[in-house]
Design a protein around this motif. Sequence first.
Motif, PDB file in Angstrom:
ATOM      1  N   ARG A  18      -3.271   8.917   1.580  1.00  0.00           N
ATOM      2  CA  ARG A  18      -4.434   9.509   0.772  1.00  0.00           C
ATOM      3  C   ARG A  18      -4.015  10.008  -0.308  1.00  0.00           C
ATOM      4  O   ARG A  18      -3.081  10.038  -0.867  1.00  0.00           O
ATOM      5  CB  ARG A  18      -4.772  10.696   1.661  1.00  0.00           C
ATOM      6  CG  ARG A  18      -5.406  10.053   3.087  1.00  0.00           C
ATOM      7  CD  ARG A  18      -6.225  11.548   3.762  1.00  0.00           C
ATOM      8  NE  ARG A  18      -7.041  10.946   4.795  1.00  0.00           N
ATOM      9  CZ  ARG A  18      -7.883  11.608   5.662  1.00  0.00           C
ATOM     10  NH1 ARG A  18      -8.387  12.799   4.879  1.00  0.00           N
ATOM     11  NH2 ARG A  18      -8.516  11.312   6.748  1.00  0.00           N
ATOM     12  N   GLN A  51      -9.626  -3.567   5.394  1.00  0.00           N
ATOM     13  CA  GLN A  51      -9.834  -2.588   6.474  1.00  0.00           C
ATOM     14  C   GLN A  51     -10.800  -1.460   5.778  1.00  0.00           C
ATOM     15  O   GLN A  51     -11.534  -1.108   6.631  1.00  0.00           O
ATOM     16  CB  GLN A  51      -8.478  -2.030   6.572  1.00  0.00           C
ATOM     17  CG  GLN A  51      -8.620  -1.032   7.913  1.00  0.00           C
ATOM     18  CD  GLN A  51      -9.161  -1.334   9.150  1.00  0.00           C
ATOM     19  OE1 GLN A  51      -8.633  -2.340   9.709  1.00  0.00           O
ATOM     20  NE2 GLN A  51     -10.183  -0.789   9.814  1.00  0.00           N
ATOM     21  N   TYR A  52     -10.722  -1.150   4.618  1.00  0.00           N
ATOM     22  CA  TYR A  52     -11.581  -0.071   4.180  1.00  0.00           C
ATOM     23  C   TYR A  52     -13.126  -0.448   4.072  1.00  0.00           C
ATOM     24  O   TYR A  52     -14.163  -0.028   4.665  1.00  0.00           O
ATOM     25  CB  TYR A  52     -11.497   0.415   2.851  1.00  0.00           C
ATOM     26  CG  TYR A  52     -12.523   1.023   2.071  1.00  0.00           C
ATOM     27  CD1 TYR A  52     -12.507   2.583   2.229  1.00  0.00           C
ATOM     28  CD2 TYR A  52     -13.369   0.361   1.195  1.00  0.00           C
ATOM     29  CE1 TYR A  52     -13.473   3.263   1.892  1.00  0.00           C
ATOM     30  CE2 TYR A  52     -14.443   1.273   0.610  1.00  0.00           C
ATOM     31  CZ  TYR A  52     -14.373   2.622   0.704  1.00  0.00           C
ATOM     32  OH  TYR A  52     -15.602   3.229   0.274  1.00  0.00           O
ATOM     33  N   ALA A  60     -17.157   1.395  -4.170  1.00  0.00           N
ATOM     34  CA  ALA A  60     -16.132   0.444  -3.235  1.00  0.00           C
ATOM     35  C   ALA A  60     -15.541  -0.719  -4.131  1.00  0.00           C
ATOM     36  O   ALA A  60     -14.593  -1.046  -4.109  1.00  0.00           O
ATOM     37  CB  ALA A  60     -16.880   0.014  -2.200  1.00  0.00           C
ATOM     38  N   VAL A 102     -10.311   8.209   2.056  1.00  0.00           N
ATOM     39  CA  VAL A 102      -9.592   6.763   2.441  1.00  0.00           C
ATOM     40  C   VAL A 102      -8.207   6.621   2.656  1.00  0.00           C
ATOM     41  O   VAL A 102      -7.389   7.764   2.026  1.00  0.00           O
ATOM     42  CB  VAL A 102      -9.612   6.089   1.005  1.00  0.00           C
ATOM     43  CG1 VAL A 102      -8.788   4.734   1.116  1.00  0.00           C
ATOM     44  CG2 VAL A 102     -11.173   5.733   0.631  1.00  0.00           C
ATOM     45  N   GLU A 111      -5.251  -3.555   2.706  1.00  0.00           N
ATOM     46  CA  GLU A 111      -5.686  -2.248   2.412  1.00  0.00           C
ATOM     47  C   GLU A 111      -7.269  -2.333   2.103  1.00  0.00           C
ATOM     48  O   GLU A 111      -8.053  -1.382   2.802  1.00  0.00           O
ATOM     49  CB  GLU A 111      -5.363  -1.538   1.150  1.00  0.00           C
ATOM     50  CG  GLU A 111      -3.753  -1.693   1.170  1.00  0.00           C
ATOM     51  CD  GLU A 111      -2.988  -0.820   0.067  1.00  0.00           C
ATOM     52  OE1 GLU A 111      -1.860   0.042   0.379  1.00  0.00           O
ATOM     53  OE2 GLU A 111      -3.754  -0.874  -1.002  1.00  0.00           O
ATOM     54  N   ARG A 112      -7.782  -3.180   1.394  1.00  0.00           N
ATOM     55  CA  ARG A 112      -9.055  -3.163   0.921  1.00  0.00           C
ATOM     56  C   ARG A 112     -10.121  -3.578   2.079  1.00  0.00           C
ATOM     57  O   ARG A 112     -11.359  -3.326   2.199  1.00  0.00           O
ATOM     58  CB  ARG A 112      -9.412  -3.803  -0.272  1.00  0.00           C
ATOM     59  CG  ARG A 112      -8.882  -3.206  -1.517  1.00  0.00           C
ATOM     60  CD  ARG A 112      -9.081  -1.427  -1.437  1.00  0.00           C
ATOM     61  NE  ARG A 112     -10.378  -1.347  -1.790  1.00  0.00           N
ATOM     62  CZ  ARG A 112     -11.325  -0.047  -1.719  1.00  0.00           C
ATOM     63  NH1 ARG A 112     -10.494   0.919  -1.315  1.00  0.00           N
ATOM     64  NH2 ARG A 112     -12.516   0.279  -1.838  1.00  0.00           N
ATOM     65  N   ASP A 154     -14.418  -0.572   7.874  1.00  0.00           N
ATOM     66  CA  ASP A 154     -14.780   1.020   7.949  1.00  0.00           C
ATOM     67  C   ASP A 154     -16.157   1.182   7.415  1.00  0.00           C
ATOM     68  O   ASP A 154     -17.045   1.871   8.146  1.00  0.00           O
ATOM     69  CB  ASP A 154     -13.571   2.002   7.555  1.00  0.00           C
ATOM     70  CG  ASP A 154     -12.305   1.968   8.384  1.00  0.00           C
ATOM     71  OD1 ASP A 154     -12.536   1.367   9.411  1.00  0.00           O
ATOM     72  OD2 ASP A 154     -11.088   2.090   7.919  1.00  0.00           O
ATOM     73  N   TYR A 211      -4.716   4.870   3.685  1.00  0.00           N
ATOM     74  CA  TYR A 211      -4.132   3.407   3.493  1.00  0.00           C
ATOM     75  C   TYR A 211      -2.916   3.656   4.561  1.00  0.00           C
ATOM     76  O   TYR A 211      -2.278   4.373   4.679  1.00  0.00           O
ATOM     77  CB  TYR A 211      -3.659   3.223   2.406  1.00  0.00           C
ATOM     78  CG  TYR A 211      -4.673   2.708   1.366  1.00  0.00           C
ATOM     79  CD1 TYR A 211      -5.721   1.892   1.779  1.00  0.00           C
ATOM     80  CD2 TYR A 211      -4.626   3.237   0.028  1.00  0.00           C
ATOM     81  CE1 TYR A 211      -6.800   1.603   0.755  1.00  0.00           C
ATOM     82  CE2 TYR A 211      -5.587   2.791  -1.001  1.00  0.00           C
ATOM     83  CZ  TYR A 211      -6.586   2.086  -0.515  1.00  0.00           C
ATOM     84  OH  TYR A 211      -7.707   1.821  -1.315  1.00  0.00           O
ATOM     85  N   PHE A 252     -15.906   9.931   3.970  1.00  0.00           N
ATOM     86  CA  PHE A 252     -16.124   8.743   3.820  1.00  0.00           C
ATOM     87  C   PHE A 252     -16.819   8.485   2.648  1.00  0.00           C
ATOM     88  O   PHE A 252     -16.366   7.711   1.669  1.00  0.00           O
ATOM     89  CB  PHE A 252     -16.292   7.932   4.873  1.00  0.00           C
ATOM     90  CG  PHE A 252     -16.379   6.602   4.925  1.00  0.00           C
ATOM     91  CD1 PHE A 252     -15.280   5.825   5.276  1.00  0.00           C
ATOM     92  CD2 PHE A 252     -17.397   5.893   4.560  1.00  0.00           C
ATOM     93  CE1 PHE A 252     -15.053   4.601   5.285  1.00  0.00           C
ATOM     94  CE2 PHE A 252     -17.295   4.476   4.503  1.00  0.00           C
ATOM     95  CZ  PHE A 252     -16.130   3.744   4.607  1.00  0.00           C
TER      96      PHE A 252
END
Length: 614
Positions: A452, A379-380, A334, A429, A376-377, A383, A431, A423
Motif C-alpha cells: 500500500r 486486478q485493480y 484509475a 489500493v 497489478e493493474r 476490483d 498490490y 477504494f
Amino acid sequence: MPTGIAAKDSKVDVLVIGAGPAGLMSAFALARAGVNVRVVDKRPKKVAAGQADGIQPRTTESYGLSDRLLKEGTQLHVAAFYNPSRNGGIELTDRIPDVNATDTNFPFEVTLHQGAIEAIFLDDMRDMGVEVSRPVVPASIEVTETLVDDFDAYPVRVALERKHFESENEEYTEIVHAKYVLGADGAHSWVRKSMGIAMEGEQTDYVWGVVDLVPDTDLPDVRNKCAIHSNNGSCMIIPREDDKIRLYIQLEGKDVVDASGRVDKSKAGPEMILNVARKTLYPFTIKTPESYDWWTIYIIGQRVAERYTVHNRIFIAGDACHTHSPKAGQGMNASMQDSYNLAWKLVHVLKGTAHRSLLQTASKLNFHLGELYEFERRQYAQDLIDFDKKFAKLFSGKPYSELNLDGVSHAEFLKAFQTFGGFTSGLGVQYADSIIINSKHQHLAQHIRIGRRLPPRPLLRAADCRPIDLHDLLVSDTRFKLLVFTGDTHDPSQMGRVQRFAQELRAPGSFFAKFSSLEAMHTVFDIISISSEKKETIMYNALPRNLWSHWSKVLVDDIDMRGITGSGKVYSSLGIDSAGAVIVLRPDGYVAAIAPLDDVPHLSSYFATFLRAC
C-alpha cells in the motif's frame, strides 16, 4: 500510399497513442525521466469542456499536480444525501465527509474539467520540449516477433496519418518504429481492437444523462456533492470550477435508446436532461440557464480487457482497458495510475537500470514487464468493476418507501458509500506479492501495509528544525526511496548499528556497491534518514554520508519548536521500534519491502531481482 502524401520515417523509444489523462500522464513521466517519447492524438485540439472531472486524494497527493489542482479546481468536503419525504418530493437526510479518510493531506475531492487537467500536463511537457502531434490517426500496427526479446530493437511498426488541420496543408503518412507503444486511446481504443484484445463484462440497463451548467436553484446543498434518490429517479450533483455544477440524471432507457440498444443522442439534449432533473429535485427548483457548458448521455458498461499487453511491447491503459460508471469518480484517476504504474517500469528498462528480469524474470513468479503491469493493474480494474456493479445498482435502484419496501434504504446506501471509501479515494489500493512487492519483514512496521501507499507524516528537518511532511520528499520522479529509520542516533550503540548498516551498503558483496558513485546511485535511489534522536542534540552530518542524498533529507521524529504541527509520532504511528528499519518505496509511492538495519543482504537480493547497476 495516396498520391501527394509525403512519406516520413522515424524512431522513438515510446509512442503514446491518445492524449487524454492516461496518455499525458505516461508521456509526462517518461519525458521528465529523459525518455524519448512521442504523443499523437486524433483530436485537433485538447478537450475544451466536460468529460472527466473528479480527482481523488491519491491522485492529488501524487505526481506533483497538487499546486495547480488546488488553485484551479473546486474542493468537495461534504456529501449530502436527499431521499423521498413524506410530503412528496425530497428532503435532506444526511451530511457526511465526502472522503471517508483521515490519513491524507487531501481529505477531499478536487473537481476540474478534463481539458484543464490535460493543460497541466501539456504545459509541463512543453517546457520539456514535448508537444502532442495533432490531428494524427494510426492506420496500422505490427510487431516483428523475432525482435521482441532484443533489448535494443524497435520491433513495433506503426503507420500514422497526419490529417489536414487549419493552416497546415501537408498531409502525410509516417512510419514510426518504436521500442514500446502505449494505447491510451479511450474506451473505443484503436490499439486494443487492432491487437485483438477482447473486453470482458457486460452492459447494464442503466441510462444516465450528464449536463454541466451554472445553476440558479434553491437547493441548499448545490455547492456540496449530492446523492439524491427520489420516487422520480436518481441524481448526483458535483460542484465544479467557475460556479458550474455537473448533474448526473437517471433517464428512462426507452426515451433515448434505439432499436439496437445504443444511445441515440438525437432523442435527447440538455433541456430534456434538465427537465428530468426538475422532477427528481422537486420541491426544489432549478431554472433554465442561458447556456449549457457540456452534455452527454450514456449507458453504463462494466468491462475489463482480457489482457493489457501484447508481446510485452504494446500496452493499453485507462479507458482502453476498463470501463465503468463515472459516479464513483474513478475513471480518470484509475487511468492516470495505470499509466504511471507502467511508466516508471519502462523508464528503468529503457535507461538500462532495470535488470533483464523485469523483461523476462527467472523468479518463481515468472513475470515479464508487461505481465507485471497487468498483474497489478488488471486486478485493480476487476476490483473496481466489482465495486461499481454494487454501487451503480444501489444508486440507480428505486429508493425505499412505504410503497416500495424492497427499495434501497438510506442506511444501505450510506453503508456502501462509507465501506468503499478507501477504494474510491484511491488510498486503499493493495498490490499483492511479486518480484517488486516483498512482504517478508512486515512485522517491522506493524501499522503500515506492504503493498500500500505510505501515508503522510509530519517530521522536522534535522539541519534547521523546519517542519516538513514526509510526502513532500516522496516526489514521483521514478526513483526508489529508501527510508532509513535510524533509531535514536544519540545512543552510541544505535549509532554503531547505523554505521555498520552504511558500511554494508558500500561493501563489495552488496547490490548497492555495484553503483560506482553516490551520483550514480542517486539516479536510481533517493535515500532519506529519519532519526528518533531529539532535535536539541542531533547533528545531521554525523550520520554516514551515504545515508542521505542531500542535507535536507535527514529528518527528526520530534515535536517542533512550538509544538503545533503534531510531529514526534512517526515511529509509533508506523509501528517501528527503537531498533529502526529500512522501508523501500517504489517510484509510485507504494511500500515495496521492509528490512532490519542488520539485513542488507535482504535489500540486495530484493533489488538484484529486477534492477542492475549502470
